[in-house]
Scaffold this motif. Structure first.
Motif, short mmCIF file in Angstrom:
data_model
loop_
_atom_site.label_atom_id
_atom_site.label_comp_id
_atom_site.label_asym_id
_atom_site.label_seq_id
_atom_site.Cartn_x
_atom_site.Cartn_y
_atom_site.Cartn_z
N ASN A 299 0.80 -1.23 0.00
CA ASN A 299 0.00 0.00 0.00
C ASN A 299 0.83 1.28 0.00
OD1 ASN A 299 -3.15 -0.55 0.40
ND2 ASN A 299 -2.02 -2.16 1.45
N THR A 300 2.13 1.15 0.23
CA THR A 300 3.00 2.34 0.18
C THR A 300 3.93 2.31 -1.02
OG1 THR A 300 4.64 1.27 1.63
CG2 THR A 300 2.95 2.64 2.69
N ARG A 301 3.79 1.30 -1.86
CA ARG A 301 4.72 1.15 -2.99
C ARG A 301 4.71 2.35 -3.92
NH1 ARG A 301 4.11 -4.39 -5.66
NH2 ARG A 301 5.02 -4.91 -3.64
N ASN A 302 3.52 2.82 -4.28
CA ASN A 302 3.43 3.97 -5.18
C ASN A 302 4.04 5.22 -4.55
OD1 ASN A 302 2.17 2.44 -7.14
ND2 ASN A 302 0.10 3.03 -6.52
N MET A 303 3.88 5.38 -3.25
CA MET A 303 4.47 6.52 -2.55
C MET A 303 6.00 6.46 -2.63
SD MET A 303 2.20 6.69 0.92
CE MET A 303 0.42 6.48 0.86
N ARG A 304 6.55 5.27 -2.41
CA ARG A 304 8.01 5.14 -2.45
C ARG A 304 8.53 5.39 -3.85
NH1 ARG A 304 6.78 0.46 0.24
NH2 ARG A 304 7.59 -0.81 -1.46
N GLN A 305 7.82 4.87 -4.85
CA GLN A 305 8.27 5.05 -6.23
C GLN A 305 8.21 6.52 -6.65
OE1 GLN A 305 5.75 2.35 -8.42
NE2 GLN A 305 7.02 0.56 -7.95
N ALA A 306 7.29 7.27 -6.06
CA ALA A 306 7.16 8.70 -6.37
C ALA A 306 7.96 9.57 -5.39
CB ALA A 306 5.70 9.11 -6.34
N PHE A 307 8.75 8.90 -4.51
CA PHE A 307 9.57 9.59 -3.51
C PHE A 307 8.73 10.48 -2.59
CE2 PHE A 307 12.19 8.91 -7.31
CZ PHE A 307 13.19 8.12 -6.78
N LEU A 308 7.55 9.98 -2.24
CA LEU A 308 6.65 10.72 -1.36
C LEU A 308 6.64 10.16 0.06
CD1 LEU A 308 3.59 11.22 -3.76
CD2 LEU A 308 5.39 12.86 -3.19
N LEU A 315 8.41 0.92 8.32
CA LEU A 315 7.27 0.02 8.11
C LEU A 315 7.32 -1.17 9.06
CD1 LEU A 315 6.92 -0.03 4.20
CD2 LEU A 315 5.76 1.43 5.87
N GLN A 316 8.52 -1.65 9.37
CA GLN A 316 8.65 -2.79 10.29
C GLN A 316 8.10 -2.43 11.67
OE1 GLN A 316 10.07 -6.17 9.71
NE2 GLN A 316 8.73 -6.23 11.50
N GLU A 317 8.39 -1.23 12.12
CA GLU A 317 7.89 -0.79 13.43
C GLU A 317 6.37 -0.65 13.42
OE1 GLU A 317 8.23 3.04 16.49
OE2 GLU A 317 9.56 2.89 14.74
N ILE A 318 5.84 -0.12 12.32
CA ILE A 318 4.39 0.03 12.20
C ILE A 318 3.72 -1.34 12.18
CG2 ILE A 318 2.51 0.89 10.74
CD1 ILE A 318 4.44 3.05 9.75
#
Length: 343
Positions: A299-308, A315-318
């Motif tokens: 669910n965060t892949r697109n954010m990471r790819q867009a550097f957002l 994520l491990q802590e969450i």
């Protein structure tokens, strides 16, 4: 399962299934194979990609360790059944039977987790693996092997568990992994407001089509799937009688599979869940920490790819701190965090 590799030259003479099976047995004599293992086999200048789709051990054949791990050793007395893709029948190996895989083309059980992630599904690999093996294990082997082993196909499965445990997600997405017709999906709450006769006609028409397929194609007919989402909402006497009649009436019809989901298994009449009807019951639980991490990653892949996504987001802590949450809640957490960040 045998397939001629692309770089191989076309055989100059017809090869019989008996000959290829005999040469395979001689080549790999005393070697141990595992179910679904792949191996390249060379014969008369051509290379064949072979997949072990089923292993049958006799009463006195193989050790207990081999039995428990679904492995088998090639012996002189081992019978090798050669199955080939439909397009190769008659042009590649004479005398072989075609075997239509229960899985769609390109799917591999060994890469199940990657396949699910590509579908946007995280934290459910073990559940999918259990269901595929329990519900479709008998369909993974060629019909001749299934017949020799007297394997009976499972024709119905109930997915039950707390809300948000992934029952509907599994029911709707498992069909994407199978070589089957598009499923008929019946949503329980919606049906409560629909005219009963419409639903009955839908189900009867599907069974009629399955019977026609079975009569025409036999074991090669496409699998047809009916999904009853929240079946406890519609499992009233008239529907139960209809389902029981239809399921009991297909004792020799193996191209129908029913998937039912419910949060309240105790509300469903036991007559519908007994042997021969919806016999396989799978309880689903919330994902573990590793599953939480997969869901967050997807669910965060697109954010990471867009550097957002900030580098300090752990994520491990969450995943660790969301213990006890279901997959939907974790996905919603990402959505809410994104909305909060952009406001």
């Amino acid at each position: 399962m045998v397939e001629l590799l692309p770089e191989s030259s076309t055989p100059t003479q017809i090869i019989t299934a008996f000959t290829l099976g005999r040469e395979f047995r001689n080549t790999f004599h005393h070697q141990v194979f595992t179910e679904y293992q792949k191996v390249v086999f060379a014969y008369k200048g051509s290379s064949y990609a072979c997949s072990v789709v089923g292993i049958s051990l006799g009463e006195n054949e193989g050790s207990e360790s081999l039995r428990s791990t679904k492995q088998g050793m090639i012996r002189t007395c081992t019978k090798v059944i050669v199955e080939v893709p439909p397009q190769s029948l008659g042009t590649l190996i004479h005398g072989a039977e075609t075997f239509k895989s229960i899985f769609r083309e390109g799917f591999n059980m060994e890469s199940l987790e990657e396949e699910l992630i590509s579908l946007g599904i995280g934290g459910m690999t073990s559940q999918f693996a259990q269901i595929l093996q329990s519900a479709f294990g008998s369909r993974m082997v060629p019909p001749p092997v299934a017949k020799r082993l007297n394997l009976k196909h499972v024709r119905g499965m109930l997915l039950y568990g707390p809300p948000g445990s992934g029952k509907t997600l599994i029911a709707r997405n498992i069909c994407k992994l199978l070589n089957a017709k598009a499923p008929l999906i019946i949503n329980g709450p919606d049906v409560l407001y629909a005219f009963q006769g419409v639903l009955e006609r839908k189900i009867r028409s599907l069974f009629k089509a399955a019977i026609e397929d079975e009569n025409r194609y036999g074991a090669k007919s496409d699998l047809r799937i009916i999904i009853f989402d929240e079946i406890d909402s519609i499992a009233k006497a008239i529907l139960e009688n209809l389902l029981a009649f239809q399921i009991d009436g297909i004792k020799v019809l193996n191209n129908i599979f029913i998937i039912a989901t419910t949060n309240r298994k105790e509300l469903i009449d036991e007559a519908l869940l007994r042997e021969g009807r919806i016999k396989l019951h799978v309880k689903l639980e919330y994902p573990d920490e590793r599953g939480h991490l997969q869901i967050l990653d997807i669910n965060t892949r697109n954010m990471r790819q867009a550097f957002l996504l900030d580098e300090d987001v752990n994520l491990q802590e969450i995943a660790c701190r969301t213990d006890g949450c279901n997959g939907f809640a974790i996905a919603s957490l990402v959505t809410r965090a994104h909305s909060y960040a952009v406001v």
